[in-house]
Motif scaffolding. Structure first.
Motif, PDB file in Angstrom:
ATOM      1  N   ASP A 176     -10.922  -8.424   4.522  1.00 19.56           N
ATOM      2  CA  ASP A 176     -11.572  -7.128   4.422  1.00 19.56           C
ATOM      3  C   ASP A 176     -10.821  -6.211   3.465  1.00 19.56           C
ATOM      4  O   ASP A 176      -9.635  -6.375   3.229  1.00 19.56           O
ATOM      5  CB  ASP A 176     -11.683  -6.479   5.797  1.00 19.56           C
ATOM      6  N   THR A 177     -11.532  -5.242   2.903  1.00 20.72           N
ATOM      7  CA  THR A 177     -10.957  -4.255   1.997  1.00 20.72           C
ATOM      8  C   THR A 177     -11.281  -2.877   2.554  1.00 20.72           C
ATOM      9  O   THR A 177     -12.395  -2.640   3.014  1.00 20.72           O
ATOM     10  CB  THR A 177     -11.563  -4.399   0.583  1.00 20.72           C
ATOM     11  N   PRO A 178     -10.312  -1.938   2.545  1.00 19.73           N
ATOM     12  CA  PRO A 178     -10.583  -0.608   3.105  1.00 19.73           C
ATOM     13  C   PRO A 178     -11.817   0.047   2.498  1.00 19.73           C
ATOM     14  O   PRO A 178     -12.137  -0.151   1.324  1.00 19.73           O
ATOM     15  CB  PRO A 178      -9.308   0.174   2.768  1.00 19.73           C
ATOM     16  N   THR A 179     -12.518   0.833   3.301  1.00 23.91           N
ATOM     17  CA  THR A 179     -13.708   1.544   2.843  1.00 23.91           C
ATOM     18  C   THR A 179     -13.359   2.431   1.653  1.00 23.91           C
ATOM     19  O   THR A 179     -12.343   3.124   1.661  1.00 23.91           O
ATOM     20  CB  THR A 179     -14.277   2.407   3.980  1.00 23.91           C
ATOM     21  N   GLY A 180     -14.224   2.412   0.649  1.00 25.94           N
ATOM     22  CA  GLY A 180     -14.024   3.255  -0.519  1.00 25.94           C
ATOM     23  C   GLY A 180     -13.265   2.594  -1.647  1.00 25.94           C
ATOM     24  O   GLY A 180     -13.251   3.108  -2.771  1.00 25.94           O
ATOM     25  N   VAL A 181     -12.609   1.464  -1.372  1.00 25.40           N
ATOM     26  CA  VAL A 181     -11.918   0.733  -2.437  1.00 25.40           C
ATOM     27  C   VAL A 181     -12.949  -0.053  -3.251  1.00 25.40           C
ATOM     28  O   VAL A 181     -13.838  -0.696  -2.687  1.00 25.40           O
ATOM     29  CB  VAL A 181     -10.862  -0.223  -1.841  1.00 25.40           C
ATOM     30  N   ILE A 182     -12.846  -0.010  -4.566  1.00 24.41           N
ATOM     31  CA  ILE A 182     -13.827  -0.678  -5.421  1.00 24.41           C
ATOM     32  C   ILE A 182     -13.633  -2.187  -5.349  1.00 24.41           C
ATOM     33  O   ILE A 182     -12.546  -2.711  -5.605  1.00 24.41           O
ATOM     34  CB  ILE A 182     -13.704  -0.187  -6.875  1.00 24.41           C
ATOM     35  N   ARG A 183     -14.706  -2.895  -4.975  1.00 24.32           N
ATOM     36  CA  ARG A 183     -14.729  -4.352  -4.880  1.00 24.32           C
ATOM     37  C   ARG A 183     -15.679  -4.910  -5.936  1.00 24.32           C
ATOM     38  O   ARG A 183     -16.465  -4.153  -6.530  1.00 24.32           O
ATOM     39  CB  ARG A 183     -15.198  -4.788  -3.484  1.00 24.32           C
ATOM     40  N   PRO A 184     -15.688  -6.234  -6.168  1.00 22.27           N
ATOM     41  CA  PRO A 184     -16.606  -6.807  -7.162  1.00 22.27           C
ATOM     42  C   PRO A 184     -18.062  -6.440  -6.925  1.00 22.27           C
ATOM     43  O   PRO A 184     -18.805  -6.192  -7.874  1.00 22.27           O
ATOM     44  CB  PRO A 184     -16.364  -8.318  -7.015  1.00 22.27           C
ATOM     45  N   SER A 185     -18.505  -6.381  -5.659  1.00 21.05           N
ATOM     46  CA  SER A 185     -19.912  -6.075  -5.388  1.00 21.05           C
ATOM     47  C   SER A 185     -20.303  -4.688  -5.876  1.00 21.05           C
ATOM     48  O   SER A 185     -21.457  -4.440  -6.226  1.00 21.05           O
ATOM     49  CB  SER A 185     -20.190  -6.192  -3.884  1.00 21.05           C
ATOM     50  N   HIS A 186     -19.347  -3.759  -5.923  1.00 23.14           N
ATOM     51  CA  HIS A 186     -19.662  -2.403  -6.382  1.00 23.14           C
ATOM     52  C   HIS A 186     -20.038  -2.374  -7.855  1.00 23.14           C
ATOM     53  O   HIS A 186     -20.735  -1.449  -8.297  1.00 23.14           O
ATOM     54  CB  HIS A 186     -18.460  -1.476  -6.151  1.00 23.14           C
ATOM     55  N   LEU A 187     -19.602  -3.359  -8.620  1.00 22.65           N
ATOM     56  CA  LEU A 187     -19.928  -3.366 -10.044  1.00 22.65           C
ATOM     57  C   LEU A 187     -21.390  -3.713 -10.275  1.00 22.65           C
ATOM     58  O   LEU A 187     -21.937  -3.444 -11.343  1.00 22.65           O
ATOM     59  CB  LEU A 187     -19.022  -4.356 -10.784  1.00 22.65           C
ATOM     60  N   ARG A 188     -22.035  -4.320  -9.272  1.00 23.33           N
ATOM     61  CA  ARG A 188     -23.467  -4.601  -9.345  1.00 23.33           C
ATOM     62  C   ARG A 188     -24.286  -3.524  -8.655  1.00 23.33           C
ATOM     63  O   ARG A 188     -25.362  -3.164  -9.115  1.00 23.33           O
ATOM     64  CB  ARG A 188     -23.777  -5.959  -8.704  1.00 23.33           C
ATOM     65  N   GLU A 189     -23.752  -3.008  -7.541  1.00 23.74           N
ATOM     66  CA  GLU A 189     -24.555  -2.144  -6.675  1.00 23.74           C
ATOM     67  C   GLU A 189     -24.257  -0.661  -6.840  1.00 23.74           C
ATOM     68  O   GLU A 189     -24.961   0.172  -6.278  1.00 23.74           O
ATOM     69  CB  GLU A 189     -24.308  -2.549  -5.216  1.00 23.74           C
TER      70      GLU A 189
END
Length: 670
Positions: free
Chosen positions: A515-528
């Motif tokens: 898991d990654t803390p809420t608000g941290v940019i993950r790969p999925s954020h680059l699409r969504e």
């Protein structure tokens, strides 16, 4: 806890938190017992550390050293040898030598002796010890930590440790979950629940199905005693091992095409002391269990698998038609029926296509329905699998019977927060081309309390509004584009010339559960789209937060990029950050240029495709031309979204109009 959480404790309690005992300034290491005492002194609850926790820690030391698949094979084999050492004195001696010399320059040599010696000392386990050690990538430090961790485990802890390894491999490697199953898979739990008529779906894997499964089971016909279970595409044997939880005395039979995956299944069964008949076989080349008949069959075959070989017409399994020339769906269904006992049931998980597809597939489906082989079709919730959102369905099958009169359709998709079911006569199904889509036959149930005329009018209005918006969008044309040729540079060149000022990886490492803390940019954020809220302070060093105009990139599966226009975000270590010289490059242009299809040629890897970021090629026109290109692409994206809105509205209108016609709604305009 994640390194970020520990850093947060340290920063907030500088006067009392223990001092580092090793590591580096960037990644310090602390004495575990000292930190536990500090937590308890400060009123924190501390969970006891399990063997799997220790293995997670050892696995972290190999991150980036071994590919996930190699790592998984290595550690699972090490666990098998450790289990052998409890009962085999020769293997026990070899294990002791490897452990005592794990920090020496001879560590890799001692590992070789351990592997080959175990094969010789325990020939009955030779199938479980296939493959070679990845000795060239390992050094004494890696080997010492792993050997010590495994050595500390009790024999009954080894199955959980194997599951921990597979969880890590699955997270890093989508193919493992997609083709071979995954530990804790909700779909495997569903199949095992149906086979055993016991709710084995865990609340953590899917809370909705966990609550709904008893009602689904109550809708199905009772079955006879369960003494044998067959899986013709067993993968890592997750469904079979889940069945074993409810029926430990049932005989387990599994077949798997890929040797490396079968080895994992065999290793898991051995570590858990489960006697299972697991063997390698190509199910379609020849029947791998020709005389076998089981009380229950569970199957989650690979979705979309194409038949590359021509199936033999004389094979008795294809009694409803040889499924050549396309998808393998009806081969799996007929194979399951052919291996059932007279009162047995098969549970085959598939996507929706086989339920309504026409041509030869439709002919086979009509044969199955006409012969009474289809007892039920169950619609499951979406997003049950991590690697696809395709809706899934379970076929409940039996051997042909002349007494069958109807097929039961069960909607367990939970879209309406309730389980719905209806029995449809075989005659009605055949009149409709044997369409087995649950929604088709549950339509009457769904529309009993719906004002279909009002729904049709609302859908009509929505479509007209979408068409008006499409007609008036930006005057209906794209902005002009005017340029003539450009120079192409690699990202490495752009770094060298200063066009890209900096390239760095994000600093936030996922926790032990991925898991990654809420608000941290993950790969999925680059699409969504980037998250709305930034994480709490302390998650990352302020100097490592993004700046306005940074370009964020991930290269796993495909290149995805986005521009952070506001800055201040913490970034996952699965995402790269590019600081751009805006005198040469527009961040928005660089983000779209990185995703150009020409860069697909740099992809490497068999399971998860990825690229070396510095290899990517970027055409560099003038700033004015970059602005034109960005505006044109933005216009094209707006056109795409508008078209999707029109398409969705058109589908809804068609459905609403046809429902109104079917149910006699009054659509007069007077």
């Amino acid at each position: 806890m994640s390194p970020a959480a520990v850093a947060n404790w340290r920063d907030r309690h500088k006067d009392t938190f223990p001092t580092p005992t090793g590591g580096t300034t960037a990644r310090p290491l602390y004495d575990y017992d000292e930190v536990v005492r500090w937590l308890r002194d400060n009123g924190k609850r501390v969970r006891e550390v399990t063997s799997s926790d220790l293995l997670w820690s050892a696995m972290d030391s190999l991150r980036g050293v071994l590919e996930p698949e190699s790592f998984g094979r290595f550690v699972l084999t090490l666990l098998v040898i450790r289990k052998l050492s409890f009962s085999n004195s020769t293997v026990q001696s070899l294990w002791g030598k490897a452990r005592s010399g794990a920090s020496s320059p001879r560590a890799a040599h001692l590992l070789d002796q351990l592997l080959h010696g175990a094969r010789s000392a325990a020939p009955e386990a030779s199938e479980l010890l296939e493959g070679e050690w990845p000795r060239d990538e390992l050094h004494g430090g890696h080997i010492r930590q792993l050997i010590d961790t495994v050595d500390s485990m009790a024999e009954n802890d080894l199955p959980d440790a194997a599951s921990a390894v597979l969880v890590r491999v699955t997270r890093s490697q989508a193919r493992r979950g997609g083709e071979s199953g995954a530990v804790g898979s909700a779909t495997a739990q569903v199949l095992a629940s149906l086979a055993t008529r016991t709710n084995l779906v865990g609340a953590k894997s899917h809370a909705g199905l966990h609550s709904a499964m008893p009602e689904v089971l109550a809708l199905l016909e009772p079955v006879s005693e369960l003494t044998s279970v067959y899986d013709p595409a067993c993968g890592i044997s997750e469904a079979l091992l889940t069945v074993h939880q409810a029926h430990p005395n049932a005989q387990l039979i599994g077949r798997e095409r890929v040797r490396s995956v079968l080895t994992i299944a065999q290793q898991r069964a051995y570590l858990a002391d489960i006697d299972a008949d697991l063997a390698q076989a190509n199910t379609f080349e020849t029947d791998p269990w020709p005389a076998g008949r089981a009380d229950a069959i569970v199957a989650e075959p690979p979705f979309g698998m194409r038949l590359t070989e021509k199936l033999a017409d004389w094979d008795k399994r294809w009694q409803f038609g040889t499924p050549n020339g396309g998808a393998s769906d009806f081969a799996w269904l007929q194979d399951a029926i052919a291996h059932l006992k007279q009162e047995g049931r098969a549970y085959v998980l598939q996507a929706g296509g086989p339920l309504f597809r026409g041509a030869h597939a439709g002919s086979i489906r009509r044969g199955l329905v006409s012969a009474g082989c289809v007892e039920s079709v169950i619609a499951l919730p979406s997003n049950l699998l991590t690697y696809t959102s395709v809706p899934l369905f379970v076929w409940v099958l039996r051997v042909p019977r002349t007494t069958a009169e109807a097929v039961k359709f069960i909607d367990a998709s939970l879209e309406k927060d309730e389980i719905r079911a209806v029995d449809v006569s075989i005659a009605d199904l055949l009149n409709e081309g044997a369409n087995l889509t649950p929604r088709r036959w549950l339509a009457d149930v769904a529309l009993e309390d719906v004002d279909v005329a009002a729904e049709a009018r609302r859908a009509e209005g929505a479509l007209n509004r979408a068409l008006d918006a499409a007609a008036t969008r930006n005057g209906g044309t794209l902005p002009p584009i005017d340029f003539d040729g450009t120079r192409v540079l690699s990202l490495s060149d752009l770094l060298k010339f200063g066009s890209v000022c900096e390239l760095r990886r994000g600093s936030v490492v996922p926790g032990e559960k991925g898991d990654t803390p809420t608000g941290v940019i993950r790969p999925s954020h680059l699409r969504e789209g980037l998250p709305e809220h930034r994480p709490a302070p302390g998650i990352a060093d302020p100097a490592k937060l993004t700046q306005p105009g940074d370009v964020l990139v991930t290269t796993r599966h495909s290149v995805q990029a986005a521009v952070d226009t506001v800055g201040g975000y913490a970034v996952s270590n699965q995402v790269w950050i590019l600081a751009v010289n805006t005198n040469v490059l527009l961040p928005a242009y660089l983000a779209v240029a990185l995703t150009g299809t020409w860069n697909n040629k740099f992809q490497v890897g068999t399971a998860i495709k990825h690229v070396n970021l510095k290899d990517l090629e970027i055409p560099v026109p003038s700033l004015e031309e970059q602005e034109q290109i960005v505006r044109a692409i933005a216009g094209a994206e707006m056109a795409r979204r508008t078209a999707l809105q029109v398409a969705d509205a058109a589908v809804n209108f068609t459905e609403g109009l046809l429902n109104a016609v079917r149910y006699g709604a009054d659509l007069t305009t007077g």
